[in-house]
Design a protein around this motif. Structure first.
Motif, PDB file in Angstrom:
ATOM      1  N   SER A   1       0.904  -1.139   0.002  1.00 10.59           N
ATOM      2  CA  SER A   1       0.035  -0.039  -0.060  1.00 10.59           C
ATOM      3  C   SER A   1       0.956   1.215  -0.006  1.00 10.59           C
ATOM      4  N   TYR A   2       0.248   2.312  -0.214  1.00 10.99           N
ATOM      5  CA  TYR A   2       1.085   3.613  -0.453  1.00 10.99           C
ATOM      6  C   TYR A   2       1.307   4.068   0.811  1.00 10.99           C
ATOM      7  N   VAL A   3       2.602   4.534   0.984  1.00 16.54           N
ATOM      8  CA  VAL A   3       3.256   5.124   2.102  1.00 16.54           C
ATOM      9  C   VAL A   3       3.562   6.587   2.256  1.00 16.54           C
ATOM     10  N   VAL A   4       3.063   7.461   2.906  1.00 19.35           N
ATOM     11  CA  VAL A   4       3.711   8.909   3.086  1.00 19.35           C
ATOM     12  C   VAL A   4       4.240   9.135   4.368  1.00 19.35           C
ATOM     13  N   THR A   5       5.322  10.062   4.189  1.00 19.90           N
ATOM     14  CA  THR A   5       6.382  10.244   5.406  1.00 19.90           C
ATOM     15  C   THR A   5       6.106  11.752   5.636  1.00 19.90           C
ATOM     16  N   GLN A   6       5.928  12.002   7.181  1.00 22.76           N
ATOM     17  CA  GLN A   6       5.799  13.348   7.175  1.00 22.76           C
ATOM     18  C   GLN A   6       7.303  13.550   8.582  1.00 22.76           C
ATOM     19  N   PRO A   7       7.544  14.590   8.600  1.00 22.71           N
ATOM     20  CA  PRO A   7       8.973  14.704   9.744  1.00 22.71           C
ATOM     21  C   PRO A   7       7.864  14.740  11.018  1.00 22.71           C
ATOM     22  N   PRO A   8       8.466  14.231  12.076  1.00 22.74           N
ATOM     23  CA  PRO A   8       7.749  14.324  13.461  1.00 22.74           C
ATOM     24  C   PRO A   8       7.334  15.536  13.826  1.00 22.74           C
ATOM     25  N   SER A   9       8.356  16.608  13.647  1.00 25.50           N
ATOM     26  CA  SER A   9       8.088  17.833  14.270  1.00 25.50           C
ATOM     27  C   SER A   9       8.827  18.964  13.551  1.00 25.50           C
ATOM     28  N   VAL A  10       8.188  20.146  13.654  1.00 31.22           N
ATOM     29  CA  VAL A  10       8.540  21.405  13.022  1.00 31.22           C
ATOM     30  C   VAL A  10       8.417  22.532  14.204  1.00 31.22           C
ATOM     31  N   SER A  11       9.384  23.157  14.299  1.00 37.13           N
ATOM     32  CA  SER A  11       9.294  24.504  15.576  1.00 37.13           C
ATOM     33  C   SER A  11       9.637  25.675  14.581  1.00 37.13           C
ATOM     34  N   VAL A  12       8.801  26.629  15.049  1.00 35.69           N
ATOM     35  CA  VAL A  12       8.752  27.774  14.292  1.00 35.69           C
ATOM     36  C   VAL A  12       8.437  28.962  15.404  1.00 35.69           C
ATOM     37  N   ALA A  13       8.965  29.977  15.237  1.00 38.95           N
ATOM     38  CA  ALA A  13       8.788  31.445  16.059  1.00 38.95           C
ATOM     39  C   ALA A  13       7.284  32.022  15.440  1.00 38.95           C
ATOM     40  N   PRO A  14       6.796  32.683  16.391  1.00 36.55           N
ATOM     41  CA  PRO A  14       5.529  33.540  16.186  1.00 36.55           C
ATOM     42  C   PRO A  14       5.940  34.678  15.082  1.00 36.55           C
ATOM     43  N   GLY A  15       4.881  34.525  13.843  1.00 34.46           N
ATOM     44  CA  GLY A  15       5.179  35.296  12.901  1.00 34.46           C
ATOM     45  C   GLY A  15       5.926  34.853  11.787  1.00 34.46           C
ATOM     46  N   GLU A  16       6.771  33.767  11.979  1.00 35.34           N
ATOM     47  CA  GLU A  16       7.602  33.062  10.922  1.00 35.34           C
ATOM     48  C   GLU A  16       6.692  32.382   9.975  1.00 35.34           C
ATOM     49  N   THR A  17       7.365  31.523   9.132  1.00 35.98           N
ATOM     50  CA  THR A  17       6.746  30.522   8.274  1.00 35.98           C
ATOM     51  C   THR A  17       7.039  29.080   8.467  1.00 35.98           C
ATOM     52  N   ALA A  18       6.052  28.122   8.779  1.00 27.23           N
ATOM     53  CA  ALA A  18       6.065  26.909   9.059  1.00 27.23           C
ATOM     54  C   ALA A  18       5.807  25.954   7.642  1.00 27.23           C
ATOM     55  N   ARG A  19       6.762  25.088   7.273  1.00 28.75           N
ATOM     56  CA  ARG A  19       6.409  24.348   6.082  1.00 28.75           C
ATOM     57  C   ARG A  19       6.477  22.734   6.533  1.00 28.75           C
ATOM     58  N   ILE A  20       5.399  22.145   6.306  1.00 28.15           N
ATOM     59  CA  ILE A  20       5.202  20.812   6.580  1.00 28.15           C
ATOM     60  C   ILE A  20       5.313  19.827   5.349  1.00 28.15           C
ATOM     61  N   THR A  21       6.120  19.006   5.388  1.00 28.48           N
ATOM     62  CA  THR A  21       5.988  18.170   4.013  1.00 28.48           C
ATOM     63  C   THR A  21       5.590  16.570   4.199  1.00 28.48           C
ATOM     64  N   CYS A  22       5.101  16.087   3.404  1.00 27.11           N
ATOM     65  CA  CYS A  22       4.433  14.858   3.074  1.00 27.11           C
ATOM     66  C   CYS A  22       4.940  14.268   1.854  1.00 27.11           C
ATOM     67  N   GLY A  23       5.847  13.240   2.116  1.00 27.08           N
ATOM     68  CA  GLY A  23       6.501  12.677   0.999  1.00 27.08           C
ATOM     69  C   GLY A  23       6.138  11.245   0.564  1.00 27.08           C
ATOM     70  N   GLY A  24       5.868  11.021  -0.744  1.00 29.32           N
ATOM     71  CA  GLY A  24       5.564   9.704  -1.271  1.00 29.32           C
ATOM     72  C   GLY A  24       5.978   9.679  -2.786  1.00 29.32           C
ATOM     73  N   ASN A  25       6.107   8.382  -3.088  1.00 30.01           N
ATOM     74  CA  ASN A  25       6.404   8.152  -4.496  1.00 30.01           C
ATOM     75  C   ASN A  25       5.429   8.679  -5.508  1.00 30.01           C
ATOM     76  N   ASN A  26       5.830   9.618  -6.241  1.00 28.71           N
ATOM     77  CA  ASN A  26       4.735  10.533  -7.255  1.00 28.71           C
ATOM     78  C   ASN A  26       3.885  10.948  -6.596  1.00 28.71           C
TER      79      ASN A  26
END
Lengths: 109, 118
Positions: A1-26
């Motif tokens: 079955s298809y697997v997607v991978t996310q980083p466990p954690s992201v830290s960001v200061a207020p007012g900054e930009t957070a980017r959360i990824t979701c990786g998978g084949n194509n």
């Protein structure tokens, strides 16, 4: 079955930009949805079909999807954005089509 | 107000069974596809199953024939019958459905807790 991978954690200061990824084949060939999950609350859809925002979701939330990575971007991060974020898609070629990523904890410093 | 309401959770003995219900309010469940999603303590969201409007059902691999979806249109309710439960099935179970977001889940219930323990 298809697997997607996310980083466990992201830290960001207020007012900054957070980017959360979701990786998978194509993964760029699939439609990706994103949910915000706070403790003790039901999940909330924040982005659907890669980049569409449901009514009531601030335009600080945006999404993109290309190649092997889908990305949820939160600009001008606020303390209230602290939550777990999950990507989700449908693997229509599978007998078990519903797929969630493992989730990313966003911490606002 | 459009909403989903789950019920039926509780404390279940290992190897036991439980039936969860998901009732729709202000919209018809039989014209959408109704999903169950769970979250075990300290874990992430996990898709469990889907019942399509035409009656087709699909389940996550871990279900392995133990769960069954059904629908009662007269009650606007979908049921998740869960058998042969183990400790690993302990979780909050949510029902969720797309309403205005094509196949994304924009309507969620409040969740019902299933605890499998002796």
């Amino acid at each position: 079955s298809y697997v997607v991978t996310q980083p466990p954690s992201v830290s960001v200061a207020p007012g900054e930009t957070a980017r959360i990824t979701c990786g998978g084949n194509n993964i760029g060939t699939k439609s990706v949805h994103w949910y915000q999950k706070r403790p003790g609350q039901s999940p909330v859809l924040v982005i659907y079909y890669d980049r569409d925002r449901p009514s009531g979701i601030p335009d600080r939330f945006s999404g993109s999807n290309s190649g092997n990575t889908a990305t949820l971007t939160i600009t001008r991060v606020e303390a209230g954005d602290e939550a777990d974020y999950y990507c989700q898609l449908w693997d229509t070629s599978s007998d078990h089509p519903g797929v969630f990523g493992g989730g990313t904890k966003v911490t606002v410093l | 107000e459009v909403q989903l309401v789950e019920s039926g959770g509780g404390l279940i003995q290992p190897g036991g069974s439980v039936r969860l219900s998901c009732e729709g309010s202000e919209f018809r469940l039989n014209i959408n596809y109704l999903n169950w999603v769970r979250q075990a303590p300290g874990k992430g969201l996990e898709w469990v199953a889907v019942l399509y409007s035409g009656g087709a059902t699909y389940y996550a691999d871990f279900v392995k024939g133990r769960f069954t979806l059904s629908r009662d249109d007269s009650k606007n309710t979908v049921y998740l019958q869960m058998n042969s439960l183990g400790a690993e099935d302990t979780a909050v179970y949510y029902c969720a459905t797309p309403l205005n977001a094509r196949d994304a889940f924009d309507v969620w219930g409040q969740g019902t807790v299933v605890t499998v323990s002796s």
